[in-house]
Design a protein around this motif. Structure first.
Motif, PDB file in Angstrom:
ATOM      1  N   ARG A 213      82.541 -74.536 -36.329  1.00 34.49           N
ATOM      2  CA  ARG A 213      82.945 -75.812 -35.735  1.00 34.49           C
ATOM      3  C   ARG A 213      83.576 -75.597 -34.359  1.00 34.49           C
ATOM      4  NH1 ARG A 213      86.661 -77.110 -38.984  1.00 34.49           N
ATOM      5  NH2 ARG A 213      88.405 -76.871 -37.551  1.00 34.49           N
ATOM      6  N   LEU A 214      84.463 -74.607 -34.283  1.00 34.73           N
ATOM      7  CA  LEU A 214      85.123 -74.310 -33.005  1.00 34.73           C
ATOM      8  C   LEU A 214      84.110 -73.879 -31.945  1.00 34.73           C
ATOM      9  CD1 LEU A 214      88.239 -72.397 -34.394  1.00 34.73           C
ATOM     10  CD2 LEU A 214      88.291 -74.599 -33.215  1.00 34.73           C
ATOM     11  N   LEU A 215      83.134 -73.073 -32.371  1.00 30.72           N
ATOM     12  CA  LEU A 215      82.091 -72.625 -31.442  1.00 30.72           C
ATOM     13  C   LEU A 215      81.239 -73.802 -30.986  1.00 30.72           C
ATOM     14  CD1 LEU A 215      80.843 -69.313 -33.095  1.00 30.72           C
ATOM     15  CD2 LEU A 215      82.128 -69.520 -30.982  1.00 30.72           C
ATOM     16  N   ASP A 216      80.927 -74.684 -31.927  1.00 28.07           N
ATOM     17  CA  ASP A 216      80.073 -75.824 -31.615  1.00 28.07           C
ATOM     18  C   ASP A 216      80.726 -76.758 -30.604  1.00 28.07           C
ATOM     19  OD1 ASP A 216      77.460 -76.642 -32.288  1.00 28.07           O
ATOM     20  OD2 ASP A 216      78.289 -78.450 -33.197  1.00 28.07           O
ATOM     21  N   GLU A 217      82.056 -76.915 -30.736  1.00 27.91           N
ATOM     22  CA  GLU A 217      82.801 -77.768 -29.813  1.00 27.91           C
ATOM     23  C   GLU A 217      82.724 -77.247 -28.379  1.00 27.91           C
ATOM     24  OE1 GLU A 217      86.714 -77.934 -31.464  1.00 27.91           O
ATOM     25  OE2 GLU A 217      86.137 -79.272 -33.101  1.00 27.91           O
ATOM     26  N   LYS A 218      82.606 -75.924 -28.253  1.00 29.53           N
ATOM     27  CA  LYS A 218      82.594 -75.301 -26.916  1.00 29.53           C
ATOM     28  C   LYS A 218      81.194 -74.816 -26.520  1.00 29.53           C
ATOM     29  CE  LYS A 218      87.229 -74.983 -26.209  1.00 29.53           C
ATOM     30  NZ  LYS A 218      87.930 -75.350 -24.976  1.00 29.53           N
ATOM     31  N   ARG A 219      80.175 -75.176 -27.332  1.00 28.26           N
ATOM     32  CA  ARG A 219      78.836 -74.596 -27.132  1.00 28.26           C
ATOM     33  C   ARG A 219      78.302 -74.816 -25.713  1.00 28.26           C
ATOM     34  NH1 ARG A 219      75.351 -72.559 -30.459  1.00 28.26           N
ATOM     35  NH2 ARG A 219      76.520 -73.301 -32.259  1.00 28.26           N
ATOM     36  N   ALA A 220      78.306 -76.057 -25.251  1.00 22.07           N
ATOM     37  CA  ALA A 220      77.746 -76.374 -23.925  1.00 22.07           C
ATOM     38  C   ALA A 220      78.482 -75.604 -22.833  1.00 22.07           C
ATOM     39  CB  ALA A 220      77.826 -77.872 -23.668  1.00 22.07           C
ATOM     40  N   GLU A 221      79.810 -75.571 -22.967  1.00 23.62           N
ATOM     41  CA  GLU A 221      80.651 -74.870 -21.988  1.00 23.62           C
ATOM     42  C   GLU A 221      80.335 -73.374 -21.974  1.00 23.62           C
ATOM     43  OE1 GLU A 221      85.353 -73.898 -21.855  1.00 23.62           O
ATOM     44  OE2 GLU A 221      84.842 -75.964 -22.373  1.00 23.62           O
TER      45      GLU A 221
END
Length: 262
Positions: A213-221
């Protein structure tokens, strides 16, 4: 961040391992036709259809760079248990090297299952992993056997993920502690990364979901950062007269957790 992409294709390793398998006309189609009536109506202990599993194992071997001969062997392995004299029958239809590979792989599967049953007692996880590790090393003289087992275990984990079921804990732990390090040692990194993430997902689902979840929140960045870094590095290399392609990829979940814990 990213890690170095696969340093070299495993095609040469696979080709060397499967050298004893003779090239025959239509071997893959013949092997599937030979196995289909024996295994199409049965399921594995996991609940997955055996023919579907063999099809998927053949596809994974193809992705690894395995020839049609190597893919054909995946069907013969699952046909083995349905034959009274597998060595003799397979040798007559496909040759001695196919028969030896199918029988040896079947033996390894049987010993693995036996090891899991014996070591099912609490606190024996490490002992079990060590037993299987030693056993695999004993069989690793024939890399074809090891590659068939790697492909099969990866497919088992994929099937559980797709069907939203959980494998036995010892199967996931074996994948994480025995098969993934073996794939790493052989340089088959894509299999190692996927196997680690899938096994970790079953062993520690809450931690896996939290990190995912944490990775997904920052995926685009993160993806933008890796792309910018890759372009900058390529530009700087060109400025120095070095023509190179630079690749980057997001780190895998298990790899991140392991480093954080370390």
């Amino acid at each position: 961040g990213g890690e170095a992409a696969e340093a070299a294709p495993v095609t040469e390793l696979v080709a060397a391992a499967e050298h004893p398998l003779p090239r025959q006309a239509d071997t893959l189609a013949r092997a599937r036709a030979f196995a289909e009536p024996l295994i199409s109506g049965e399921t594995l202990d996991t609940g997955e259809n055996t023919l579907a599993h063999a099809d998927a194992v053949a596809a994974i071997l193809k992705q690894m760079g395995g020839s049609e001969a190597m893919q054909a062997a995946s069907y013969l392995v699952y046909a083995c248990t349905h034959l009274n004299r597998p060595q003799e029958v397979i040798a007559k239809a496909f040759g001695e090297s196919y028969a030896a590979l199918a029988v040896e792989t079947t033996k390894l599967v049987a010993v693995q299952r036996q090891t899991r049953d014996v070591d099912a007692a609490p606190n024996s996880a490490r002992a079990q992993a060590e037993t299987v590790r030693k056993m695999l090393l004993a069989f690793s003289r024939d890399l074809r056997v090891v590659m068939l087992r790697l492909a099969s275990r990866l497919q088992t984990l994929r099937w559980h993920a797709a069907s939203r079921t959980s494998p036995p804990t010892e199967v996931a732990r074996e994948a994480l502690e025995v098969f993934a390090p073996l794939a790493n040692r052989l340089g088959i990194w894509q299999i190692k990364w996927e196997m680690e993430d899938l096994a970790f997902r079953f062993l520690e689902p809450d931690t896996y979901k939290q990190v995912a979840r944490l990775l997904d929140e920052k995926r685009a960045e993160r993806e933008l950062y890796v792309a910018q870094l890759r372009e900058q590095l390529e530009h700087d290399l060109r400025a120095q007269g070095v023509h190179a392609e630079v690749h980057g990829r997001p780190k895998h979940i298990y790899s991140i957790v392991k480093k954080m814990r370390g």
